[in-house]
Scaffold this active site. Structure first.
Site, mmCIF file in Angstrom:
data_model
loop_
_atom_site.group_PDB
_atom_site.id
_atom_site.type_symbol
_atom_site.label_atom_id
_atom_site.label_comp_id
_atom_site.label_asym_id
_atom_site.label_seq_id
_atom_site.Cartn_x
_atom_site.Cartn_y
_atom_site.Cartn_z
ATOM 1 N N HIS A 206 0.952 -1.320 0.174
ATOM 2 C CA HIS A 206 0.049 -0.054 0.008
ATOM 3 C C HIS A 206 0.832 1.197 -0.217
ATOM 4 O O HIS A 206 1.901 1.268 0.647
ATOM 5 C CB HIS A 206 -0.931 0.018 1.092
ATOM 6 C CG HIS A 206 -0.569 0.071 2.510
ATOM 7 N ND1 HIS A 206 -0.448 1.180 3.231
ATOM 8 C CD2 HIS A 206 -0.367 -1.082 3.557
ATOM 9 C CE1 HIS A 206 0.240 0.867 4.512
ATOM 10 N NE2 HIS A 206 -0.011 -0.365 4.520
ATOM 11 N N ASP A 218 6.361 0.502 6.718
ATOM 12 C CA ASP A 218 4.635 0.430 6.397
ATOM 13 C C ASP A 218 4.222 1.459 5.661
ATOM 14 O O ASP A 218 3.668 2.516 6.083
ATOM 15 C CB ASP A 218 4.047 0.127 7.847
ATOM 16 C CG ASP A 218 2.513 0.152 7.721
ATOM 17 O OD1 ASP A 218 2.212 -0.254 6.753
ATOM 18 O OD2 ASP A 218 1.865 0.330 8.866
ATOM 19 N N GLU A 252 -4.955 2.332 2.700
ATOM 20 C CA GLU A 252 -5.019 1.160 3.554
ATOM 21 C C GLU A 252 -5.501 1.369 4.861
ATOM 22 O O GLU A 252 -6.379 0.938 5.711
ATOM 23 C CB GLU A 252 -3.825 0.341 3.236
ATOM 24 C CG GLU A 252 -4.026 -1.163 4.098
ATOM 25 C CD GLU A 252 -3.806 -1.109 5.444
ATOM 26 O OE1 GLU A 252 -4.008 -2.097 6.325
ATOM 27 O OE2 GLU A 252 -2.879 -0.259 5.967
ATOM 28 N N GLU A 253 -4.488 2.481 5.456
ATOM 29 C CA GLU A 253 -4.687 2.608 6.916
ATOM 30 C C GLU A 253 -5.743 3.148 7.423
ATOM 31 O O GLU A 253 -5.863 2.865 8.678
ATOM 32 C CB GLU A 253 -3.470 3.707 7.280
ATOM 33 C CG GLU A 253 -2.013 3.442 6.811
ATOM 34 C CD GLU A 253 -1.327 2.198 7.720
ATOM 35 O OE1 GLU A 253 -2.067 1.690 8.695
ATOM 36 O OE2 GLU A 253 -0.390 1.718 7.485
ATOM 37 N N ASP A 280 3.115 -6.660 3.170
ATOM 38 C CA ASP A 280 2.677 -5.439 4.204
ATOM 39 C C ASP A 280 3.011 -5.519 5.658
ATOM 40 O O ASP A 280 2.164 -5.856 6.635
ATOM 41 C CB ASP A 280 0.985 -5.193 4.199
ATOM 42 C CG ASP A 280 0.754 -3.820 4.899
ATOM 43 O OD1 ASP A 280 1.901 -2.943 5.208
ATOM 44 O OD2 ASP A 280 -0.359 -3.671 5.351
ATOM 45 N N HIS A 352 3.738 2.454 12.495
ATOM 46 C CA HIS A 352 2.910 3.675 12.913
ATOM 47 C C HIS A 352 3.751 4.714 13.920
ATOM 48 O O HIS A 352 2.960 5.534 14.629
ATOM 49 C CB HIS A 352 1.553 3.393 13.459
ATOM 50 C CG HIS A 352 0.862 2.630 12.608
ATOM 51 N ND1 HIS A 352 -0.528 2.274 12.725
ATOM 52 C CD2 HIS A 352 1.083 2.031 11.313
ATOM 53 C CE1 HIS A 352 -0.963 1.563 11.904
ATOM 54 N NE2 HIS A 352 0.096 1.520 10.824
HETATM 55 ZN ZN ZN Z 1 -0.276 0.433 9.058
HETATM 56 ZN ZN ZN Z 2 0.419 -1.539 6.426
#
Ligand code: ZN
Ligand code: ZN
Length: 389
Positions: A206, A218, A252-253, A280, A352
């Protein structure tokens, strides 16, 4: 799209969709009694703001989401809930689902008890002062209260103070806002199949990432790994029987918006989406291969397994469908998946946070991932089996 065209892929395009966009603002928190202590926090994605001047309240500690759920209604009136619930590291990251629930539902559970805000221990495994953000959701029938994550060392400190039985007073200010409807999209590139081009094998990662870091693990890594794998096949100069479709997913998040948009757009061609695998889960080495496919397709998976064994990939059993979050809508619609499981022992140290940056990625591990995805994409697309069970 420009890069993918330059690399020489076929049918490079974007499939756009609309989304509601939330943006972080100024954010801060401090303990004001029993002693002053600034805290490292970050808003959870989708949270409402505090009043402009911030808010203050007694901080009431809970050891877990279950303990918060058991609190009496009204017991948190005018107060701020703190929830501990420390996530532990695992190789396959499987504890994220369990501990992550606190992030997703904590605000509405706390609001149900009367809380004016909720502060959670970060859903992460590091001991640095980097709070972990991530999407949260509100229940429709509950007041919407501000929700933030606290870095793990700050959470330790709060728990130490709490263990002495001293009342704690917290000041919290967060100014995120919803900026309205914006456009995102899935970016698609292909290696067109030589015999059955309408049948596709999906790989990808993503494109979106949380704002705090640069999104290297990520999911810049997943975008890079799968693009490089497709490029290796393209450069080999041979075309597979079926099409390899590289999908760089959007949004996606914030709730798999790209995955859902793809399913809607391709509903009439579901049977032609043969099998998929998304990267991912960072860029550490792939250690396991799992797949949920038909009996007829087992020999293809066996061959992928044989070729990957020398680079440290062992066969495992898939007890539930996997293959990456963006494929979940397609999996629910019946598409088989194959999972190349990365070692996620350290993934949630960075996930994150401000610390998700490119220096954390080791080139040799990235190469091993590229090899694994290239083997899967080529053998699946060059086969003529039906992967569906
Ligand atoms: Zn994520
Ligand atoms: Zn991800």
């Amino acid at each position: 799209m420009a890069k993918l065209k330059q690399l020489g892929f076929d049918s490079v395009r974007v499939e756009p969709f609309e989304m509601q966009t939330w943006m972080r603002g100024e954010e801060s928190a401090e303990l004001i009694s029993p002693f002053p202590q600034p805290l490292e926090i970050t808003s959870l994605g989708g949270s409402v703001a505090t009043p402009e001047q911030g808010l203050e309240g007694e901080l009431v500690p809970f050891a877990s989401l279950a303990e918060l759920r058991a609190a009496a209604p009204g017991s948190l009136d005018g107060k701020i809930a703190y929830v501990g619930h420390a996530m532990q590291r695992t190789q396959d990251g499987s504890s994220y689902g369990f501990y992550g629930e606190l992030r997703r539902v904590g605000a509405s559970v706390a609001a149900g008890k009367g809380a004016i805000a909720v502060l959670i221990r970060s859903i992460g495994t590091d001991s640095h002062r980097f709070p972990h953000t991530g999407q949260m959701n509100y229940q429709d029938d509950m007041p919407r209260i501000p929700a933030a994550a606290l870095s793990n060392p700050d959470a330790d400190q709060i728990e130490r103070v709490a263990s002495r039985g001293q009342p704690m007073q917290l000041r919290l200010k967060m100014m995120p806002e919803v900026v309205g409807t914006t456009e995102s999209g899935n970016v698609i590139a292909e290696i067109r199949g030589r015999e059955n081009p309408e049948e596709v094998v999906i790989i990808g990662g993503h494109l979106d990432s949380w704002d705090l870091g640069t999104g290297a693990i990520d999911d810049g890594a997943g975008v890079a790994i799968t693009t490089a794998a497709a490029k290796l096949i393209l450069d080999a100069g041979k075309r597979p029987r079926r099409t390899i479709r590289l999908i760089l997913w959007g949004a996606e998040e914030v709730g798999l918006l790209g995955g859902r948009a793809y399913l809607e757009r391709h509903r009439d061609a579901l049977e032609q989406q043969l099998i998929g695998s998304e990267s991912d889960f960072g860029a550490e080495r792939v250690w396991q291969l799992t797949a949920q496919v038909s009996e007829q397709a087992q020999p293809v998976v066996d061959l992928i397994g044989e070729l990957l064994a020398p680079i440290g990939v062992a066969r495992g059993d898939m007890d539930k469908p996997g293959g990456g979050p963006d494929l979940i809508p397609m999996v629910e619609a019946g598409m088989p998946t194959l999972r190349l499981v990365q070692n996620g022992t350290d993934y949630f140290d960075l996930h994150h946070t401000h610390d998700d940056t490119l220096d954390k990625i080791e080139a040799a591990a990235l190469d091993q991932n590229v090899a694994a995805f290239a083997v899967f994409a080529w053998l699946a697309a060059d086969s003529n089996v039906n992967f569906r069970q």
